[in-house]
Design an enzyme around this catalytic site. Structure first.
Site, PDB file in Angstrom:
ATOM      1  N   CYS A 125       0.817  -1.225   0.000  1.00  0.00           N
ATOM      2  CA  CYS A 125       0.000   0.000   0.000  1.00  0.00           C
ATOM      3  C   CYS A 125       0.847   1.269   0.000  1.00  0.00           C
ATOM      4  CB  CYS A 125      -0.955  -0.006   1.186  1.00  0.00           C
ATOM      5  SG  CYS A 125      -0.161  -0.071   2.796  1.00  0.00           S
ATOM      6  N   HIS A 152      -2.331   1.765   7.051  1.00  0.00           N
ATOM      7  CA  HIS A 152      -2.732   1.764   5.650  1.00  0.00           C
ATOM      8  C   HIS A 152      -2.571   3.189   5.133  1.00  0.00           C
ATOM      9  CE1 HIS A 152      -4.381   0.258   1.995  1.00  0.00           C
ATOM     10  NE2 HIS A 152      -5.444   1.043   2.027  1.00  0.00           N
ATOM     11  N   ASP A 169      -8.173   4.812  -3.605  1.00  0.00           N
ATOM     12  CA  ASP A 169      -7.281   3.750  -3.120  1.00  0.00           C
ATOM     13  C   ASP A 169      -6.839   2.913  -4.316  1.00  0.00           C
ATOM     14  OD1 ASP A 169      -6.080   1.485  -1.946  1.00  0.00           O
ATOM     15  OD2 ASP A 169      -7.263   1.750  -0.125  1.00  0.00           O
TER      16      ASP A 169
END
Length: 969
Positions: A125, A152, A169
């Protein structure tokens, strides 16, 4: 940069027009336009074409085969950057692996430099967010990096069109899904901080609807002492950044404007406490299906009423707690004796400390007393509460009518007990003068004299039966009482009670197809579902254990058993376009005495247009007055001559506002206008006369005479011909290049809901297919409105629903209150004997109860007089009658593991086979469907569609199509 400034509408429209040509086209692309649509497709493109997710790196040995996916790698640890390449790439750390096939060492530098990431194009991520943020900035998007303190990261991009930040995202290839983390992943968020090169912001409230809960605030306090301090830190950082960057005045004003808008949005969504309706199903059921199959809800889904659930409840307090729904009737058709078990120190879960006919039903308050009230006639669990002190217990029991069965136990938190060992006091507060004289066999003196004791009791209010049990000790001990209910003498009848906005802890199966096919269930009305359920209860041999069902609009009927309790709250009601409630509702059997008389499901005989919501819509008056002018032309029903009306009144209570750009000299306009008139009339007459769509005609005619002649045929509102300058400005604002053109706008926010090209085509097709198609199109437009507008409408609907309920019953189920609460009596003391009137009232109260317990009228009258005179001679109620309900008490060593017997898979399959009339194919269907689902999860474990096994989808409904399928799984 032209997209960022909103100047290149032609380019933006060309993107929209090319939707069907893009390999990254998705069905929900219609919700976005221009630069927002570009961001959406860029995010998906980045995930599929640019970066590759890397759990473990592939072997660096080019001659090694069989380890291209890195699954044969063994971790050897982590080190700092040592090589020049690692240092130049800004690697924060370097993971070291060893190939188990060729013994070659391979490194995985965790680069931060976009230049290095453009070369490696792999990571997790952090790498995804870093490089994707670079892509966004290269395209001119104002981008900020989001750091979630629970490990995250992602980015947010400022939408000029929507005037808000859009979450993006790239790991998931999704934008504008802020509830994905809390709902979909189940993350326990605390802080989410957004940063650009010139600003810092705490954006946590965008990604949670639990911000005000105790649990969420506790997690935040691990990082900051208070919310005030958090705000101060952000303000100081912003001040420092602005000073160092020598920020221009215009940029500072723009950032301040955004911050105010964002703060307003945060306040709105936190006051609602719920996510938008599009994701409520995920939130209601999430992991419910799997947890129901295993008879558990999982961490964070406790169904007792927590302080979080009670937020806004005037009756909530930290000294008392209860279930979302307290009353529950354990399988009324498969019980004989009433069996109540009390285990103060239950090994498996707090609710198991008290059971009624195998149903765990104790609410819990740490270091508190759980109290369960059971109906002496039906065995129904009437109330389940927990208190932090004995005086509150006594006060509550003083409101309980005579004859009710009571089970209570104290629950001591051993950790707190150890910490307070030196204080030698009971955490559960004892008070002098607390009166338990109506509980025959309960000795409060022993409770006060045994510090830190476990207390267990089963008995009856105002009676002292032979089977009552009382236990006080420093060691917990379990007890069980078997009570013979004289159900043949009792005239108890049962009705289905509606619990709105409520879901069960577990389901049993779906209503069988032979009663009502699945396709019919999805379209059936509430009344039709009720009729089908009642038919099932009469016909099916497996229905003896069913206690009710749960369903909602456009969902099947799911049957529930004892395992459904305790119920829990769904996530707030939502209304369909017809004004009907479409949230989950649970219906379960209860004694008629506590079901309101008006709690019925009836067949509705009304027109589609009769469900107008009873609340006013707060349209964006200032925006539309600036856009359309202070007044609009309006036609009354009885006259074709238009009159001027102020804009806010003309558009009042409009859910959607359509601007129709047209002119009499335009041939295509003259062809489209009759269709739009038909579309308008159908909506007004049959779908939504109010709270629907208002069309405003914006003329491009060459003269006022042409305008008047053309407008004469229209039933719409209109801008005056004299407002040509405003009309031209509106055309430029919405990028109208040609006519006819129809722009659909959300009345609350002023945002575009449907683009001009799309709306015109959709109206044309709907009119060709008739009235039902027109109605479907209108509802589809409502589904596209912004999330905050949906939330606002839901809040208004909920408020009005609550107000209506309060107006009808004062906010109470008065019928249930009469049954659950003791009639207020004069306080009796030793020095104040009962008067003749008091004795008469007492006899009148006792007589029907004794008759209901099976006594003949003459015997009941004699017994009532006897009990009342006993109270006269001993007004402190120390000498209580045993009553006429027989039973037996014994010590019990049962715990949850004993209650749930381990049954082999073979036995379960055999039972399932018999329940479905020996049809082997049904067993195969259930198992093969579940097997395919699990196989898909294993193939693509990071796919978000597999993270939520949702209640009521095609896979779930196929698995639950047969009785016993959930037990089998």
């Amino acid at each position: 940069r032209s997209f960022l400034n909103g100047g290149d509408t032609t380019a933006a429209d060309s993107i929209s027009a090319s939707a069907t040509k893009s390999p990254y086209f998705r069905d929900d692309d219609v919700n976005y336009e221009g630069d927002d649509l570009l961001l959406k497709r860029l995010t998906l493109y980045f995930k599929t074409e640019v970066m590759k997710w890397c759990n473990q790196p592939p072997c660096s040995n080019s001659t090694c085969t069989g380890n291209d996916d890195g699954k044969k790698m063994e971790s050897k640890g982590v080190r700092g950057p040592t090589t020049q390449e690692e240092k130049t790439g800004g690697a924060s750390r370097v993971e070291v692996y060893n190939c188990t096939l060729c013994n070659t060492e391979t490194t995985f530098p965790r680069y931060n430099s976009p230049r290095a990431l453009l070369k490696s194009k792999r990571g997790r991520c952090g790498e995804f967010a870093n490089l994707f943020g670079t892509y966004c900035r290269a395209l001119g998007f104002d981008t900020r990096y989001i750091l979630d303190f629970t490990d995250h990261v992602w980015v947010e991009v400022w939408s000029v069109r929507q005037q808000r930040w859009l979450m993006a995202d790239s790991c998931e290839g999704l934008i504008d899904r802020p509830n994905m983390y809390e709902q979909g992943w189940g993350k326990k968020l605390s802080y989410a901080v957004g940063a650009t090169h010139d600003s810092v912001a705490d954006v946590s409230r965008r990604y949670t609807r639990k911000f005000l809960s105790d649990d969420f605030q506790t997690r935040r306090r691990e990082f900051s002492p208070s919310e005030v301090m958090s705000d101060q830190v952000c303000m100081q950082m912003n001040g420092t950044v602005r000073q160092m960057s020598n920020m221009a005045k215009g940029r500072a004003e723009e950032l301040d404007k955004r911050a105010k808008m964002e703060q307003k949005f945060f306040n709105t969504v936190q006051s609602s406490g719920v996510w938008d309706s599009e994701y409520r199903e995920g939130r209601i059921s999430g992991s419910l299906a799997w947890k129901a199959a295993r008879r558990e809800l999982g961490e964070g889904n406790d169904t007792t009423r927590t302080e979080e659930e009670k937020d806004g409840d005037d009756g909530a307090s930290p000294e008392e707690t209860s279930f979302w729904v307290e009353s529950f009737l354990p399988s009324p058709r498969c019980q004989n004796d009433l069996i109540i078990a009390v285990r103060p120190k239950a090994a498996e879960g707090k609710r198991w400390s008290i059971e009624v006919n195998g149903v765990p039903c104790a609410a819990l308050l740490a270091n508190g007393v759980a109290v369960v009230i059971v109906d002496e006639l039906s065995g129904c669990i009437l109330q389940s509460k927990a208190f932090s002190d004995w005086s509150s217990v006594a006060s509550f029991l003083n409101t309980v009518p005579d004859g009710r069965i009571v089970a209570l136990c104290s629950f001591v938190d051993e950790k707190v007990e150890e910490e307070e060992e030196k204080e030698s006091i009971n955490k559960i507060i004892c008070s002098e003068g607390t009166d338990f004289s109506r509980l025959g066999g309960f000795d409060y003196d022993k409770v006060t004299s045994w510090p830190k004791s476990f207390v267990s009791f089963i008995g009856r209010v105002a009676f002292h039966p032979t089977w009552s049990s009382f236990y006080v000790s420093s060691e917990s001990s379990s007890m069980e009482v078997s009570i013979q209910l004289d159900k043949s003498a009792a005239s108890t009848t049962y009705k289905l009670r509606s619990e709105k906005n409520t879901v069960p802890a577990a389901i049993f199966t779906r209503l069988p197809d032979y009663i009502m096919p699945l396709s019919t269930q999805l379209l059936a009305s509430n009344y039709q579902k009720r009729v089908a359920f009642e038919a099932y209860m009469e016909k099916d041999s497996n229905s003896f254990s069913i206690v009710g069902y749960t369903t909602r609009s456009e969902a099947p009927v799911y049957l529930i058993q004892n395992s459904a309790f305790p119920f829990r709250a769904a996530n707030g009601p939502t209304q369909t376009a017809e004004g009907e409630d479409s949230s989950w509702a649970t219906y379960h059997y209860l004694p008629d005495a506590i079901v309101p008389d008006d709690d019925v499901v009836e067949e509705k005989h009304h027109s589609k247009n009769s469900g107008t919501p009873n609340f006013d819509i707060p349209i964006a008056d200032d925006y539309f007055m600036g856009l359309l002018g202070s007044q609009l032309l309006v036609k009354n029903d009885n006259s074709s001559d238009p009159t001027l009306l102020d804009t806010s009144s003309a558009l009042a209570n409009s859910r959607l506002i359509a601007l129709y750009f047209s002119a009499s000299w335009c041939g295509p306009c003259r062809g489209f206008t009759p269709m739009l008139i038909e579309f308008h009339n159908v909506l007004k007459e049959q779908v939504a006369s109010s709270h629907g769509l208002e069309i405003v005609f914006v003329s491009s005619d060459r003269s006022d005479a042409e305008f008047q002649q053309y407008y004469k045929k229209m039933p719409f509102k209109a801008m005056s011909f004299s407002q040509r300058e405003l009309a031209q400005r509106a055309k430029s604002l919405f990028g109208v290049r040609g006519i006819p053109s129809l722009v659909i706008i959300d009345s609350l926010s002023g945002r575009i809901v449907v683009s001009p090209d799309e709306s015109r085509r959709e109206v044309h097709q709907a009119c060709r297919h008739g009235e039902e198609a027109i109605e479907r199109l209108f509802h589809s437009w409502l589904d596209k409105i912004p999330e905050e507008s949906k939330s606002m409408i839901d809040i208004l609907a909920l408020s009005c629903a609550e107000a209506d309920g309060t107006a009808q019953t004062g906010g109470r189920n008065t019928k249930a209150e009469t049954y659950l609460k003791r009639t207020t009596e004069k306080k009796v003391t030793a020095s104040s004997p009962l008067s003749k009137e008091d004795i008469a009232i007492r006899v009148k109260e006792l007589f029907p109860r004794l008759v209901a317990q099976g006594l003949a009228p003459n015997e009941a009258a004699a017994e009532a007089i006897k009990q009342a005179t006993l109270q006269q001679s001993d007004p402190t109620f120390e000498n209580l009658e045993s009553g006429h309900i027989g039973g037996e008490s014994k010590a019990a060593t049962l715990n949850k593991s004993d209650a749930i017997t381990n049954i082999s898979v073979a036995q379960t399959v055999d039972t399932f086979y018999k329940m479905n009339s020996g049809e082997k194919d049904k067993v195969v269907t259930v198992l093969s469907t579940a097997q395919k689902y699990v196989a898909n999860v294993q193939k693509d474990p990071t796919n978000p569609r597999f993270r939520n096994f949702r209640l009521s989808n095609k896979v779930f409904d196929r698995i639950t199509s047969n009785s016993g399928s959930m037990e089998l799984l």
